[in-house]
Design an enzyme around this catalytic site. Structure first.
Site, short mmCIF file in Angstrom:
data_model
loop_
_atom_site.label_atom_id
_atom_site.label_comp_id
_atom_site.label_asym_id
_atom_site.label_seq_id
_atom_site.Cartn_x
_atom_site.Cartn_y
_atom_site.Cartn_z
N LYS A 34 7.33 9.87 9.65
CA LYS A 34 7.70 9.82 8.32
C LYS A 34 7.65 11.39 7.80
CE LYS A 34 3.30 8.53 6.76
NZ LYS A 34 2.01 7.42 6.29
N ARG A 129 -2.48 -1.38 -2.27
CA ARG A 129 -1.16 -0.67 -2.30
C ARG A 129 0.22 -1.80 -1.82
NH1 ARG A 129 -0.30 4.87 0.93
NH2 ARG A 129 -0.10 3.47 2.78
N TYR A 251 -1.55 38.73 -10.03
CA TYR A 251 -1.38 38.21 -10.74
C TYR A 251 -2.65 37.44 -11.77
CZ TYR A 251 3.86 37.20 -10.75
OH TYR A 251 5.31 37.67 -11.21
N MET A 299 4.31 33.93 -6.19
CA MET A 299 5.76 32.36 -5.11
C MET A 299 6.16 33.26 -4.05
SD MET A 299 9.41 31.77 -7.09
CE MET A 299 9.14 31.09 -8.58
C1 LIG Z 1 1.38 7.04 6.90
C2 LIG Z 1 0.61 6.20 8.08
C3 LIG Z 1 0.60 5.95 8.88
C4 LIG Z 1 -0.65 7.07 9.40
O1 LIG Z 1 -1.63 7.82 8.91
P1 LIG Z 1 -2.46 9.06 10.18
O2 LIG Z 1 -3.88 9.33 8.83
O3 LIG Z 1 -1.72 10.40 9.42
O4 LIG Z 1 -2.74 8.39 11.15
C5 LIG Z 1 0.13 4.26 9.25
N1 LIG Z 1 0.00 3.32 8.92
C6 LIG Z 1 0.44 3.53 7.86
C7 LIG Z 1 1.26 2.22 7.71
C8 LIG Z 1 1.41 4.72 7.35
O5 LIG Z 1 2.09 4.98 6.41
#
Ligand SMILES: *Cc1c(COP(=O)(O)O)cnc(C)c1O
Length: 355
Positions: A34, A129, A251, A299
Site C-alpha cells: 500500500k 479501527r 530560518y 523547503m
Molecule cells: C499496513 C498493514 C500491514 C503491514 O504492516 P507493517 O507494520 O508495515 O508490517 C499488515 N496488515 C494490514 C491490515 C495493514 O494495513
C-alpha cells in the site's frame, strides 16, 4: 539536474522477503505494498516481489495497475471496496477484498457477480479501527458462507500493540474465542508479529515495513533483524558556508555557532519529503561519514556540520537515509517512525532502480 534522488535496491527487497520466509517458513506471504509500496513505487518494486505469494494494496486502481503489469497472483484490497461498482471490477480482475462492515455484506448479497470473490473477513479484536466485533463475527461468517458472490473466506485481524511490551496476547485470545466454531485459513501477523510472535503466523503473513528494510519495533535497529534498507535517499552539497562564533544559520537562526563552524548546504528540504521537524543533531551521512543536521530544514535545502570534514566540497555526496544512516534513526530524531518518512518522499525526487 538537481541531485536529490532515491535509489531503490531490488536485491535488498529480495533479501528482506527471504528473511520473512525464514521467520515464517510455513506461511504464505502477502507482501503489503500500500501507499505506493511505502513510497518506493509499486511497479518499480514489482520485479523484486516475484517470490511473494500475493500482494496487499489499498485502492482498486493499484490492483488494476498490477494486473495490467501482468501480475497473476492474489491481490487483496486491505480496506475492501468503496462501492458496488468496485465489486464488479474486483470480480472481473480476480481481486480479493477485505470485508469489514455489514454494508459490505449487504453489497455482496445484492450484487450479481460474474465470478465469486475471495474475501478476508476482518475482526475488530481490539484495535477498534476496522472489522466486526467478536460477538458479530460468526454471524457475519455464516452470512458470507451462504452468499453466492463469495468464494473462499479467510479470517483476519490486525494487532494494535505487536511492536511493544503489551504484545498480542489479549487480541489473539479474543480472536481465537470468537472463531472456535469456524474452520478457515487465517491471517494475523504484520511485520512486528512476524518477528516477535511465531504463534501468530498461521496461513498468511502480511509483512509491510520489514520488506523495505526498516524496523517495525521502535528502538530496535532493522539490521538486528537481518533486514537491509531498500531505499537510499541522497543528494549533494551545493554550497559551503563558514560561520563565525555567534553567527546564526538559516530560518529562525535555530543554530548559533559557538566557534568557527564549517557548514554544508544540502539540496534537500521538506518539499522533498525530509522532515522539517528534524532537530539539530539528526544524523546525516556526508561523504560516507556520519554527521549532524544543523539549523532548520527549509523547503528545498538543509544544513549539515562539516567542521571535521575538510575534504567535503560542493558536489560531495550526502545520504539523507540509507545504508549509513537508517531511516529509523532519522525518524527517531524527528519524533516519528520510518514508515512515515518513507511514504513521504515527494514526487519531485528522482527515483532509480538498481538490482
Ligand atoms: C499496513 C498493514 C500491514 C503491514 O504492516 P507493517 O507494520 O508495515 O508490517 C499488515 N496488515 C494490514 C491490515 C495493514 O494495513
Amino acid at each position: 539536474m538537481r541531485p536529490t534522488k532515491a535509489v531503490v535496491k531490488l536485491s535488498a527487497l529480495r533479501h528482506n522477503l527471504a528473511r520473512v520466509r525464514q521467520y515464517a517458513p510455513q506461511a504464505k506471504v502477502l507482501a503489503i505494498v500500500k501507499a505506493d509500496a511505502y513510497g518506493h513505487g509499486l511497479l518499480r518494486l514489482l520485479p523484486g516481489l516475484t517470490d511473494a505469494d500475493g500482494l496487499g494494496v489499498l485502492r482498486i486502481n493499484e490492483a488494476l495497475l498490477l494486473r495490467e503489469a501482468g501480475y497473476r497472483r492474489p491481490i487483496l484490497l486491505l480496506e475492501g471496496v468503496f462501492s458496488a461498482d468496485e465489486l464488479h471490477t474486483a470480480s472481473a480482475h480476480d481481486i480479493s477484498i477485505v470485508v469489514h462492515h455489514q454494508q459490505h455484506i449487504a453489497m455482496l448479497q445484492s450484487c450479481n457477480l460474474a465470478k465469486p470473490l475471495s474475501i478476508f473477513l476482518k475482526m475488530n479484536s481490539g484495535m477498534n479501527r476496522l472489522g466486526f466485533v467478536p460477538g458479530e463475527y460468526e454471524q457475519a461468517y455464516l452470512q458470507l458462507k451462504a452468499c453466492p458472490a463469495v468464494a473462499e473466506i479467510n479470517l483476519m485481524t490486525h494487532f494494535a500493540t505487536a511492536d511493544d511490551e503489551r504484545g498480542i496476547v489479549q487480541q489473539l485470545q479474543v480472536f481465537e474465542r470468537a472463531t472456535t466454531n469456524i474452520s478457515a485459513p487465517i491471517s494475523l501477523a504484520n511485520s512486528a508479529s512476524i518477528i516477535r510472535y511465531p504463534e501468530a503466523h498461521r496461513d498468511w503473513v502480511r509483512p509491510g515495513i520489514m520488506l523495505y528494510g526498516a524496523s517495525p519495533v521502535a528502538g530496535t535497529a532493522a539490521s538486528s533483524f537481518g533486514l537491509q534498507p531498500v531505499m537510499c535517499f541522497s543528494s549533494e552539497v551545493i554550497a559551503i558556508q563558514t560561520l563565525q562564533a555567534g553567527q546564526g544559520l538559516g530560518y529562525g537562526q535555530q543554530y548559533i555557532a559557538e566557534r568557527e563552524t564549517r557548514i554544508a548546504v544540502v539540496a534537500c528540504g521538506y518539499a522533498d519529503g525530509y522532515p522539517r521537524i528534524a532537530p539539530n543533531g539528526t544524523p546525516i551521512g556526508i561523504s560516507g561519514q556520519l554527521n549532524q543536521v544543523l539549523g532548520r530544514v527549509s523547503m528545498d535545502m538543509m544544513f549539515a556540520d562539516i567542521s571535521n570534514l575538510p575534504e567535503v566540497q560542493v558536489g560531495s555526496e550526502v545520504e539523507l537515509w540509507g545504508d549509513l544512516v537508517s531511516v529509523d534513526a532519522v525518524a527517531e530524531a524527528a519524533g516519528t517512525v520510518g514508515y512515515e518518512l518513507l511514504c513521504a518522499v515527494a514526487p519531485r525526487v528522482k527515483f532509480e532502480v538498481i538490482e
